[in-house]
Design an enzyme around this catalytic site. Structure first.
Site, PDB file in Angstrom:
ATOM      1  N   CYS A 144       0.823  -1.211   0.000  1.00  0.00           N
ATOM      2  CA  CYS A 144       0.000   0.000   0.000  1.00  0.00           C
ATOM      3  C   CYS A 144       0.859   1.264   0.000  1.00  0.00           C
ATOM      4  CB  CYS A 144      -0.959  -0.010   1.185  1.00  0.00           C
ATOM      5  SG  CYS A 144      -0.188  -0.255   2.800  1.00  0.00           S
ATOM      6  N   ASN A 145       1.846   1.329   0.885  1.00  0.00           N
ATOM      7  CA  ASN A 145       2.700   2.511   0.947  1.00  0.00           C
ATOM      8  C   ASN A 145       3.468   2.714  -0.347  1.00  0.00           C
ATOM      9  OD1 ASN A 145       2.541   4.020   3.405  1.00  0.00           O
ATOM     10  ND2 ASN A 145       3.310   2.243   4.500  1.00  0.00           N
ATOM     11  N   ARG A 172       0.840   3.252  10.136  1.00  0.00           N
ATOM     12  CA  ARG A 172      -0.142   2.713  11.084  1.00  0.00           C
ATOM     13  C   ARG A 172       0.283   1.302  11.490  1.00  0.00           C
ATOM     14  NH1 ARG A 172      -0.455  -1.435   8.930  1.00  0.00           N
ATOM     15  NH2 ARG A 172      -1.906  -2.287   7.397  1.00  0.00           N
ATOM     16  N   ALA A 197      11.297   2.022  -0.064  1.00  0.00           N
ATOM     17  CA  ALA A 197      12.312   2.702  -0.877  1.00  0.00           C
ATOM     18  C   ALA A 197      12.993   1.718  -1.820  1.00  0.00           C
ATOM     19  CB  ALA A 197      13.340   3.372   0.029  1.00  0.00           C
ATOM     20  N   HIS A 220      -5.873   4.252  10.998  1.00  0.00           N
ATOM     21  CA  HIS A 220      -6.468   4.808   9.780  1.00  0.00           C
ATOM     22  C   HIS A 220      -5.441   5.536   8.923  1.00  0.00           C
ATOM     23  CE1 HIS A 220     -10.392   3.521  10.888  1.00  0.00           C
ATOM     24  NE2 HIS A 220     -10.458   4.283  11.955  1.00  0.00           N
ATOM     25  N   GLN A 303      -4.573   2.642   3.613  1.00  0.00           N
ATOM     26  CA  GLN A 303      -3.936   1.350   3.365  1.00  0.00           C
ATOM     27  C   GLN A 303      -4.895   0.231   2.978  1.00  0.00           C
ATOM     28  OE1 GLN A 303      -4.451   2.493   6.470  1.00  0.00           O
ATOM     29  NE2 GLN A 303      -5.325   0.810   7.640  1.00  0.00           N
TER      30      GLN A 303
END
Length: 343
Positions: A144-145, A172, A197, A220, A303
Site C-alpha cells: 500500500c505505501n 499505522r 524505498a 487509519h 492502506q
C-alpha cells in the site's frame, strides 16, 4: 466483447475490496471469492444476501460453513477452473502455495505486496511500469505505501525526471479491527532503508531512493513525507498542477479541514464510500515546499483500499485487455469513479 472472468482468493481486508472493485469493472465478471471458513467477512457476505459466490480453500470446512446457513459453490480449485485470472489476497506465503493450483490449471494470477517478489514474473505498478506486465502469467503488486508513493513520484518523474527521493513513513501499526499487534502506546523505528524505498527502485530503477519507517499506534492510514530531487528544476506551482491533474491523487489542505489521516477517513465516510474507503492518495497542498532544487511534500495512504486500482490495472495488463498504459488506467479510473472531485 466477452468479459474477463476473475476470481478472488482470500476474502479479508484486501480481498473484500478487490471483489467490489472487480464488480465495478464493466468489462470484467467476478465469478466468486474463496476463503477458509466462517470468518467475519464471510458472515457479512451472507447477511448482505451473498452478492458473490463463496468457494472454500479448505473443503473440509464445508459442513461447518453450511451449518451457519452460508451457501458454498465449490472449492478453490473449482473457482480457479472457471476464471481467466485470479487475484490472490491471502496471507503472506499462502499465495505462493496457491500458485501451484493456478499453474495446474494454466491460469494467470495477481499477488499482493506481502508475497515475495519471486512469486511473480513482474513486480507491477499500473502507472509506472504497465507495459512490463503485458501478457505475463504472474504479476505481484507493490504494498500500500509503495503503491501510493510511486503514484506521486511517477507523476513528477514523467514531467521533470526525478533523480532520487528520501522518504519518511509514519506507518499505522495495524488495520482497524486487528488485535494481534497488541495495544500499544509507543513508536517503533525500523532499520533503514525501508522496503518501500527498495521496492520503488525495483519498479523505477532510474530513481535512487532511501528512507526511514516509524510504526505508530494508529489504524487509519499512513503518512509519508517525500523529499524529491528533480533533474530539471520544478516549481511548487508546477508540482501542484501535476498532482491536481492526476486522477489517483487528491490535493487537500489543512485550511479545508483536512488536518491529518483521521480527517480523510471521516471525509470518506461522509461521502458515503463503502467502509470509509478511499482509492486515491491525498497530498497536502500546504506541505509542498522547495529546498533549493529539492521539493518536499506529504502523502496520506489509505492502506485498506489504495491498491485496488492497481490490481484492476494488473488484470488489464496480464490479460492484454489494453496495451496502452493510459487507456488501461483511464478505464480502471472510470469504473471505480476516481477523479470525481476534479470535475
Amino acid at each position: 466483447m466477452e468479459k474477463i472472468k476473475v476470481g478472488v482468493a482470500g476474502y479479508g481486508v484486501i480481498g473484500q475490496r478487490l471483489a467490489d472493485g472487480v464488480a465495478l469493472q464493466e468489462d470484467m465478471e467476478l465469478v466468486g471469492v474463496a476463503d477458509v471458513g466462517v470468518t467475519l467477512p464471510v458472515r457479512a457476505l451472507k447477511e448482505k444476501g451473498m452478492p458473490y459466490d463463496l468457494y472454500l480453500a479448505i473443503p473440509e470446512n464445508r459442513e461447518a460453513v453450511e451449518k451457519e446457513g452460508i451457501p458454498v459453490s465449490g472449492t478453490l480449485e473449482d473457482l480457479v477452473q472457471k476464471v481467466d485470472i485470479m487475484l490472490d489476497a491471502t496471507s503472506a506465503g499462502i499465495g505462493a502455495k496457491n500458485k501451484e493450483v493456478y499453474k495446474k490449471y494454466g491460469k494467470k494470477a495477481v499477488f499482493q505486496g506481502g508475497e515475495k517478489n519471486n512469486v511473480a514474473d513482474v513486480f507491477f505498478h499500473g502507472y509506472a511500469n504497465y507495459e512490463k506486465g503485458l501478457d505475463k502469467e504472474f504479476l505481484k503488486l507493490t504494498s500500500c505505501n509503495t503503491t501510493g508513493l510511486i503514484r506521486a513520484v511517477d507523476c513528477l518523474h514523467r514531467e521533470a525526471g526525478i533523480e532520487k527521493v528520501a522518504i519518511t513513513i509514519i506507518r499505522r501499526v495495524a488495520d482497524p479491527g486487528d488485535y494481534h499487534r497488541g495495544l500499544t502506546n509507543a513508536l517503533k523505528v525500523d532499520k533503514a532503508p525501508n522496503h518501500q524505498a527498495v521496492d520503488l527502485m525495483t519498479i523505477m530503477p532510474e530513481v535512487q531512493a532511501t528512507g526511514i519507517l516509524i510504526h505508530t499506534p494508529v489504524t487509519h492510514g499512513h503518512i509519508i513525507t517525500v523529499v524529491a530531487t528533480p533533474k530539471e528544476d520544478i516549481s511548487k506551482e508546477k508540482a501542484l498542477e501535476l498532482f491536481r491533474n492526476h486522477p489517483r491523487i487528491r490535493v487537500v489542505s489543512t485550511d479545508e479541514g483536512f488536518l491529518g489521516n483521521a480527517s480523510l477517513f471521516k471525509y470518506a465516510r461522509d461521502l458515503g464510500n463503502p467502509r470509509g474507503d478511499m482509492y486515491e492518495i491525498a497530498i497536502w497542498e500546504d506541505t509542498i515546499v522547495k529546498s533549493g532544487k529539492d521539493i518536499m511534500f506529504a502523502i496520506n495512504i489509505p492502506q485498506e483500499a489504495v491498491v485496488i486500482p492497481e490490481n484492476m490495472d494488473a488484470i488489464r495488463a496480464a490479460m492484454g485487455m489494453q496495451t496502452d498504459r493510459l487507456e488501461a488506467v483511464a478505464l480502471t479510473n472510470k469504473y471505480l469513479g476516481m477523479g470525481k472531485w476534479m470535475k
